[in-house]
Write an enzyme that holds these catalytic residues in place. Sequence first.
Site, PDB file in Angstrom:
ATOM      1  N   HIS A  64       2.963 -15.297   4.428  1.00  0.00           N
ATOM      2  CA  HIS A  64       2.274 -13.989   3.420  1.00  0.00           C
ATOM      3  C   HIS A  64       1.858 -12.505   3.789  1.00  0.00           C
ATOM      4  CE1 HIS A  64       2.213 -11.984  -0.459  1.00  0.00           C
ATOM      5  NE2 HIS A  64       2.214 -12.473  -1.348  1.00  0.00           N
ATOM      6  N   GLU A 109       8.328 -10.039   2.675  1.00  0.00           N
ATOM      7  CA  GLU A 109       8.274 -11.888   2.913  1.00  0.00           C
ATOM      8  C   GLU A 109       9.802 -12.269   2.531  1.00  0.00           C
ATOM      9  OE1 GLU A 109       5.410 -13.211  -0.749  1.00  0.00           O
ATOM     10  OE2 GLU A 109       5.159 -11.233  -0.656  1.00  0.00           O
ATOM     11  N   HIS A 122       4.329 -19.787  -5.517  1.00  0.00           N
ATOM     12  CA  HIS A 122       3.815 -19.188  -4.078  1.00  0.00           C
ATOM     13  C   HIS A 122       3.100 -21.408  -4.082  1.00  0.00           C
ATOM     14  CE1 HIS A 122       4.078 -15.754  -3.491  1.00  0.00           C
ATOM     15  NE2 HIS A 122       3.365 -15.928  -3.412  1.00  0.00           N
TER      16      HIS A 122
HETATM   17  C1  GLA Z   1       3.578 -12.342  -4.081  1.00  0.00           C
HETATM   18  C2  GLA Z   1       4.383 -12.087  -5.516  1.00  0.00           C
HETATM   19  C3  GLA Z   1       3.197 -10.868  -6.109  1.00  0.00           C
HETATM   20  C4  GLA Z   1       1.898 -10.977  -5.546  1.00  0.00           C
HETATM   21  C5  GLA Z   1       1.286 -11.311  -4.194  1.00  0.00           C
HETATM   22  C6  GLA Z   1       0.090 -11.950  -4.034  1.00  0.00           C
HETATM   23  O1  GLA Z   1       4.083 -11.142  -3.045  1.00  0.00           O
HETATM   24  O2  GLA Z   1       4.975 -11.828  -5.707  1.00  0.00           O
HETATM   25  O3  GLA Z   1       3.625 -10.856  -7.334  1.00  0.00           O
HETATM   26  O4  GLA Z   1       1.698 -12.728  -6.782  1.00  0.00           O
HETATM   27  O5  GLA Z   1       2.267 -12.195  -3.867  1.00  0.00           O
HETATM   28  O6  GLA Z   1      -0.808 -11.219  -5.114  1.00  0.00           O
END
Ligand code: GLA
Length: 385
Positions: free
Chosen positions: A214, A349, A140
Amino acid sequence: MKKISYNLIIIALLCIFGCNKKENNNQPQKENMENLQVSDYGVTAKGDSIKKYTLTNKNGMKVEVINFGGIITSLTAPDKNGKYEDVVLGFTKPEDYFNGNPYYFGALIGRYGNRIANAKFTLEGKTYDIDKNDGPNTLHGGKEGFHTKFWNIEPVKDAKFPTLKLTYTSADGEEGYPGKLSTTVLYTLTDDNALEIAYEATTDKATVVNLTQHSYFNLSGNFTKTITDHELQINADKFLPVNETLIPIGEQKSVKGSPFDFTISKPIGKDINADDDQLKKGKGYDHNWILSGSGMRSIAKVYHPKSGRVMEVLTDEPGVQFYSGNFLDGKFDTKTGGKNEFRTGFCLETQHFPDSPNQASFPSTELKQGQKYQTKTIYKFSVKK
Ligand code: GLA
């Protein structure tokens, strides 16, 4: 004397008529302003004063957004009895968003949503080392992704529906990425109970971009309940298997006959504990599905039988990360009481595939100078009785 007062009445009438006319001309703007409230939310450690913007549509549905991380702190949706309740996970204290937001609750994600293997990629012959914040990988964006940034927010006054315009400029070299990236995100709350998110970006040098949102959803309206009873359907025949650090191994695997088959709606919990190597690697679902079709289309539907709430997701992106909240660990209070336990929220997402900068067979996430990055995702709420 009589003549003067007669004239005065005429003048007064003209004025009233004139004023009314002016008000009518301005009506869309006035309505939009009525549908927007701004309030103080908190102050970050850096001293940024954070505001909360609340958009309301004609049905009374509300979305709350803060100018820290472009975070959606609350989003309401009606149940089968018409009751509007909050359906997105979030913290109860502002500082929990400001001091790290370990789950990325409600945040705008950038410059690169999802993972980049070994925190590096090569672009136009040059290798870039970016922030390593997830084992050997980047997750991210990096340590201080767009979810920790101060976004400028202004209401769009002439929009058809209440709309917020968020902007953030990421400097050349921020977290190791090349190019100054100018980012705009529009949040629109339509009268058919849809939250539309439109992303745009331009760069002054070739870079990689993969923006997403998210939010964690729990359509029950009770954040102590797990989401395993929600029924999910994803329009995808294939998904991307991952390695131990959740990087796609490059294979595009058929979902047929596996726990990853959501082509026909089924409860999220139905196969989540199956004896499956990929589910073990993700501690549940934490994978990218390769969406069927292209262009703006409906890609997923979630139904919560008890409340009757339905959420449909539409996007023009090629992939969606379906994450079943496997890292939620009960460390924080929820907005409806209790703690944020394991699998009490799920994310859909929409995005390009993880690690695309290192995987030539995936659709490209490169953005060159002079090009415009443009993508849109819609979360639309309705009820099924
Ligand atoms: C994303 C990732 C997950 C996790 C979340 C946050 O969705 O794919 O593995 O890291 O973010 O907790």
